[in-house]
Motif scaffolding. Structure first.
Motif, mmCIF file in Angstrom:
data_model
loop_
_atom_site.group_PDB
_atom_site.id
_atom_site.type_symbol
_atom_site.label_atom_id
_atom_site.label_comp_id
_atom_site.label_asym_id
_atom_site.label_seq_id
_atom_site.Cartn_x
_atom_site.Cartn_y
_atom_site.Cartn_z
ATOM 1 N N UNK A 47 16.742 -7.530 -3.386
ATOM 2 C CA UNK A 47 17.112 -8.345 -2.241
ATOM 3 C C UNK A 47 17.459 -7.499 -1.042
ATOM 4 N N UNK A 48 17.934 -8.176 -0.020
ATOM 5 C CA UNK A 48 18.355 -7.524 1.217
ATOM 6 C C UNK A 48 19.826 -7.846 1.437
ATOM 7 N N UNK A 49 20.618 -6.811 1.649
ATOM 8 C CA UNK A 49 22.044 -6.974 1.913
ATOM 9 C C UNK A 49 22.338 -6.614 3.359
ATOM 10 N N UNK A 50 23.397 -7.225 3.896
ATOM 11 C CA UNK A 50 23.770 -6.979 5.282
ATOM 12 C C UNK A 50 25.284 -6.863 5.401
ATOM 13 N N UNK A 51 25.686 -5.838 6.122
ATOM 14 C CA UNK A 51 27.093 -5.623 6.449
ATOM 15 C C UNK A 51 27.239 -5.709 7.960
ATOM 16 N N UNK A 52 28.037 -6.660 8.420
ATOM 17 C CA UNK A 52 28.357 -6.738 9.838
ATOM 18 C C UNK A 52 29.245 -5.548 10.194
ATOM 19 N N UNK A 53 29.416 -5.247 11.484
ATOM 20 C CA UNK A 53 30.352 -4.186 11.855
ATOM 21 C C UNK A 53 31.718 -4.438 11.200
ATOM 22 N N UNK A 54 32.260 -3.415 10.562
ATOM 23 C CA UNK A 54 33.526 -3.534 9.851
ATOM 24 C C UNK A 54 33.385 -4.069 8.433
ATOM 25 N N UNK A 55 32.185 -4.484 8.033
ATOM 26 C CA UNK A 55 31.964 -5.024 6.692
ATOM 27 C C UNK A 55 31.931 -3.939 5.635
ATOM 28 N N UNK A 56 32.151 -4.365 4.395
ATOM 29 C CA UNK A 56 32.215 -3.399 3.296
ATOM 30 C C UNK A 56 31.889 -4.093 1.982
ATOM 31 N N UNK A 57 31.153 -3.390 1.135
ATOM 32 C CA UNK A 57 31.039 -3.745 -0.276
ATOM 33 C C UNK A 57 31.976 -2.783 -0.982
ATOM 34 N N UNK A 58 33.073 -3.299 -1.502
ATOM 35 C CA UNK A 58 34.112 -2.454 -2.100
ATOM 36 C C UNK A 58 33.562 -1.676 -3.298
ATOM 37 N N UNK A 59 34.172 -0.532 -3.621
ATOM 38 C CA UNK A 59 33.742 0.240 -4.781
ATOM 39 C C UNK A 59 33.743 -0.610 -6.048
ATOM 40 N N UNK A 60 32.695 -0.446 -6.824
ATOM 41 C CA UNK A 60 32.488 -1.248 -8.035
ATOM 42 C C UNK A 60 31.544 -0.491 -8.966
ATOM 43 N N UNK A 61 31.366 -1.039 -10.145
ATOM 44 C CA UNK A 61 30.435 -0.495 -11.136
ATOM 45 C C UNK A 61 29.608 -1.636 -11.711
ATOM 46 N N UNK A 62 28.448 -1.292 -12.242
ATOM 47 C CA UNK A 62 27.643 -2.209 -13.054
ATOM 48 C C UNK A 62 26.748 -1.353 -13.934
ATOM 49 N N UNK A 63 26.333 -1.901 -15.062
ATOM 50 C CA UNK A 63 25.564 -1.126 -16.035
ATOM 51 C C UNK A 63 24.202 -0.662 -15.531
ATOM 52 N N UNK A 64 23.399 -1.522 -14.899
ATOM 53 C CA UNK A 64 22.088 -1.013 -14.491
ATOM 54 C C UNK A 64 22.185 -0.066 -13.302
ATOM 55 N N UNK A 65 21.239 0.853 -13.232
ATOM 56 C CA UNK A 65 21.115 1.700 -12.050
ATOM 57 C C UNK A 65 20.692 0.820 -10.876
ATOM 58 N N UNK A 66 20.745 1.386 -9.682
ATOM 59 C CA UNK A 66 20.392 0.628 -8.485
ATOM 60 C C UNK A 66 19.780 1.570 -7.461
ATOM 61 N N UNK A 67 18.894 1.033 -6.660
ATOM 62 C CA UNK A 67 18.297 1.779 -5.552
ATOM 63 C C UNK A 67 18.636 1.043 -4.265
ATOM 64 N N UNK A 68 19.054 1.813 -3.246
ATOM 65 C CA UNK A 68 19.237 1.280 -1.898
ATOM 66 C C UNK A 68 18.185 1.935 -1.007
ATOM 67 N N UNK A 69 17.650 1.174 -0.068
ATOM 68 C CA UNK A 69 16.871 1.742 1.028
ATOM 69 C C UNK A 69 17.444 1.160 2.317
#
Length: 131
Positions: A47-69
């Protein structure tokens, strides 16, 4: 008979926006583009994720690996305690179970494409530290 995956062509505009905006998860929105519960795909969710200015995805974990571009904006990516500035054109591989998060400290939106090697986005169980 087992269902086979099929080719899928879609856009973010065709998919509903989801997201979090709270002290546990942070403030982030996303469009799930590929997931076996919404598309005839079985081995990848993305999918596509979006962070507005000041936005954050807090530190977390999950079992599968992940790729960001990262395809728009700049941000601060944290993986297992190491912070790195990421910007448009940056590709990131995040190993399974690595603690990671991303924040937007700029004045422009930050957008990134994410991919999991699992058929359904619902299979990705996010684990956030206890606050």
């Amino acid at each position: 008979m087992t269902k086979r995956s099929q080719a899928v062509i879609t856009t973010a505009e065709e998919r509903p926006r989801d997201g979090w905006d709270d002290h546990v998860h942070g403030a982030i929105s996303w469009h799930t583009l590929l997931s076996s519960d919404i598309t005839p795909t079985d081995s990848t969710s993305a999918g596509i994720a979006e962070l507005d200015p000041g936005g954050e995805l807090k530190p977390h974990r999950h079992d599968p690996s992940e790729v960001y571009f990262i395809f728009e904006g700049t941000g601060i990516l944290r993986i297992d305690g190491q912070e790195t500035t990421v910007k448009a054109g940056t590709a990131v591989f995040i190993p399974g179970d690595a603690e990671h998060g991303i924040r937007n400290e700029s004045s422009a939106n930050l957008k990134f494409f994410y991919v999991f090697p699992t058929g359904s986005f619902a299979d990705v169980v996010y684990r956030f530290p206890e606050n």
